[in-house]
Scaffold this motif. Structure first.
Motif, PDB file in Angstrom:
ATOM      1  N   GLY A  53       4.076 -15.287  44.047  1.00 13.30           N
ATOM      2  CA  GLY A  53       2.867 -14.495  44.270  1.00 13.30           C
ATOM      3  C   GLY A  53       1.856 -15.260  45.097  1.00 13.30           C
ATOM      4  N   TRP A  54       1.027 -14.508  45.826  1.00 11.28           N
ATOM      5  CA  TRP A  54       0.087 -15.131  46.758  1.00 11.28           C
ATOM      6  C   TRP A  54      -0.999 -15.927  46.053  1.00 11.28           C
ATOM      7  CZ3 TRP A  54       1.536 -15.880  51.421  1.00 11.28           C
ATOM      8  CH2 TRP A  54       2.409 -14.977  52.053  1.00 11.28           C
ATOM      9  N   HIS A  55      -1.384 -15.489  44.867  1.00 14.27           N
ATOM     10  CA  HIS A  55      -2.445 -16.206  44.151  1.00 14.27           C
ATOM     11  C   HIS A  55      -2.027 -17.639  43.829  1.00 14.27           C
ATOM     12  CE1 HIS A  55      -4.316 -17.305  40.114  1.00 14.27           C
ATOM     13  NE2 HIS A  55      -5.280 -17.490  40.999  1.00 14.27           N
ATOM     14  N   LEU A  56      -0.881 -17.806  43.147  1.00 16.42           N
ATOM     15  CA  LEU A  56      -0.430 -19.147  42.787  1.00 16.42           C
ATOM     16  C   LEU A  56      -0.047 -19.962  44.017  1.00 16.42           C
ATOM     17  CD1 LEU A  56       1.652 -18.579  39.528  1.00 16.42           C
ATOM     18  CD2 LEU A  56      -0.685 -19.438  39.772  1.00 16.42           C
ATOM     19  N   VAL A 119      -7.925 -24.380  39.866  1.00 14.53           N
ATOM     20  CA  VAL A 119      -7.121 -24.417  38.646  1.00 14.53           C
ATOM     21  C   VAL A 119      -7.692 -23.474  37.592  1.00 14.53           C
ATOM     22  CG1 VAL A 119      -6.337 -25.899  36.747  1.00 14.53           C
ATOM     23  CG2 VAL A 119      -6.299 -26.761  39.077  1.00 14.53           C
ATOM     24  N   LEU A 120      -9.006 -23.320  37.570  1.00 14.05           N
ATOM     25  CA  LEU A 120      -9.641 -22.448  36.582  1.00 14.05           C
ATOM     26  C   LEU A 120      -9.222 -20.989  36.731  1.00 14.05           C
ATOM     27  CD1 LEU A 120     -13.290 -23.885  36.470  1.00 14.05           C
ATOM     28  CD2 LEU A 120     -11.510 -24.097  34.721  1.00 14.05           C
ATOM     29  N   THR A 121      -8.634 -20.631  37.856  1.00 15.66           N
ATOM     30  CA  THR A 121      -8.176 -19.250  38.055  1.00 15.66           C
ATOM     31  C   THR A 121      -6.765 -19.040  37.517  1.00 15.66           C
ATOM     32  OG1 THR A 121      -7.217 -19.613  40.269  1.00 15.66           O
ATOM     33  CG2 THR A 121      -9.575 -19.154  40.157  1.00 15.66           C
ATOM     34  N   THR A 122      -6.165 -20.080  36.895  1.00 16.76           N
ATOM     35  CA  THR A 122      -4.795 -19.950  36.391  1.00 16.76           C
ATOM     36  C   THR A 122      -4.816 -19.638  34.894  1.00 16.76           C
ATOM     37  OG1 THR A 122      -4.630 -22.373  36.137  1.00 16.76           O
ATOM     38  CG2 THR A 122      -3.870 -21.405  38.212  1.00 16.76           C
ATOM     39  N   MET A 164       2.689 -28.547  36.178  1.00 13.33           N
ATOM     40  CA  MET A 164       1.567 -27.622  36.317  1.00 13.33           C
ATOM     41  C   MET A 164       2.022 -26.294  36.903  1.00 13.33           C
ATOM     42  SD  MET A 164      -1.570 -30.081  37.587  1.00 13.33           S
ATOM     43  CE  MET A 164      -2.694 -28.679  37.709  1.00 13.33           C
ATOM     44  N   ALA A 165       2.959 -26.336  37.845  1.00 15.03           N
ATOM     45  CA  ALA A 165       3.475 -25.102  38.438  1.00 15.03           C
ATOM     46  C   ALA A 165       4.202 -24.260  37.386  1.00 15.03           C
ATOM     47  CB  ALA A 165       4.414 -25.432  39.596  1.00 15.03           C
TER      48      ALA A 165
END
Length: 308
Positions: A53-56, A119-122, A164-165
């Protein structure tokens, strides 16, 4: 009759702050962040079994660039007394005095905060792991004072994008019931260990460039610790990395197309042997500088072998 005196040469124009900052973060040398990016993206594809996905993809690509840049700031401040004795690093902005240590650290802090904002968006497991990643990144510049092979510490720092991924892709709502470990499967940690050996390979090549200078100033590196076994060890490190990742991919059920990436990566590793076997500065630095192509080959193999 005396010849007229030559006019004094003009002093070099002072560099702009932007130019110094770009030099500080090695903006003109993208090979450094590519070495971090390819295994991180490979882990994203494996965790998602295809396109994540584009976000990650955006978070981990930009985050990798930002954190590598922040790491350069920390490293240059920590090593400024050493770097002035090494020809290759003597003109770095902090070492030469063009930038102050506090200013360089401030730049690094801003870059790290920008990465943390991404990172806070994950999700919570990824956020928690980011603190461990930051701690290792800060520890690395000081490891060469006490560890005989500080490249191993760098290997952990440069490989932490892998767990992390997996956490970002697989860290669901119930992660807190079993802790962060529930969001990161065992094979993600095994991939980190395998990737650590790749870092050992290319950073030992890098250390071979500066071995003479490092011996004079008394710091420890894998090239010094390994001595005349350095070339054989580098090739063994490549073998463990490629063999370990291949074994894990076979367990995970990637299609045979993955082996194309491993084969291309192995061919490049064999070529690197021809570059480093005589231990010349030029050959060793070229091998290090071109290592990102090994990572790209393995990443492409993962993409081709993924089902999604």
């Amino acid at each position: 009759m005396n010849a007229p005196a030559s006019p004094p040469s003009a002093a070099p124009a002072p560099r702009s702050r932007l130019s110094l900052y770009l030099d500080l973060i090695r903006w003109n040398r993208p090979a450094g962040w590519l070495l971090l990016l390819w295994p991180t993206l490979a882990a994203l594809w494996m965790a998602a079994d295809g396109f994540p996905g584009w976000h990650l993809l955006t978070v981990f690509t930009l985050g990798t660039i930002l954190m590598r840049s922040a790491g350069c700031c920390i490293n240059d401040v920590a090593d400024r007394e050493f770097d002035r004795h090494v020809k290759r690093t003597a003109q770095r902005p902090v070492t030469s005095g063009a930038l102050g240590a506090r200013e360089a650290l401030a730049v690094g802090a801003v870059l790290a905060l920008l990465a943390f904002a991404l990172v806070l968006t994950t999700n919570p497991p990824t956020i928690l792991l980011s603190f461990a990643a930051l701690a290792v990144a800060i520890a690395y510049p000081f490891a060469k004072r006490v560890v005989s092979m500080p490249q191993a510490v760098l290997g952990v720092a440069f490989s932490f994008g892998i767990p992390m991924a997996f956490a970002a892709v697989q860290g669901g709502q119930d992660w807190h019931l079993a802790g962060v470990g529930a969001a990161v499967p065992w094979h993600a940690w095994a991939l980190l260990v395998g990737n650590l050996f790749w870092v050992l390979a290319y950073d030992t090549e890098y250390a071979m460039v500066d071995r003479d200078d490092d011996l004079k100033i008394g710091i420890q590196t894998s090239a010094i610790t390994l001595g005349r076994a350095d070339v054989a060890a580098v090739m063994a490190f490549y073998a463990v990395f490629l063999g370990g990742w291949a074994w894990l991919q076979a367990l995970l059920g990637l299609s045979p197309l993955f082996w194309l990436g491993i084969a291309v990566g192995a061919a490049q590793a064999l070529w690197h042997f021809t570059l480093i076997r005589h231990r010349t500065r030029e050959g060793c630095f070229k091998a290090f500088r071109l290592n990102h192509w090994v990572g790209l080959a393995v990443f492409v193999g993962v993409v081709l072998g993924s089902r999604g």
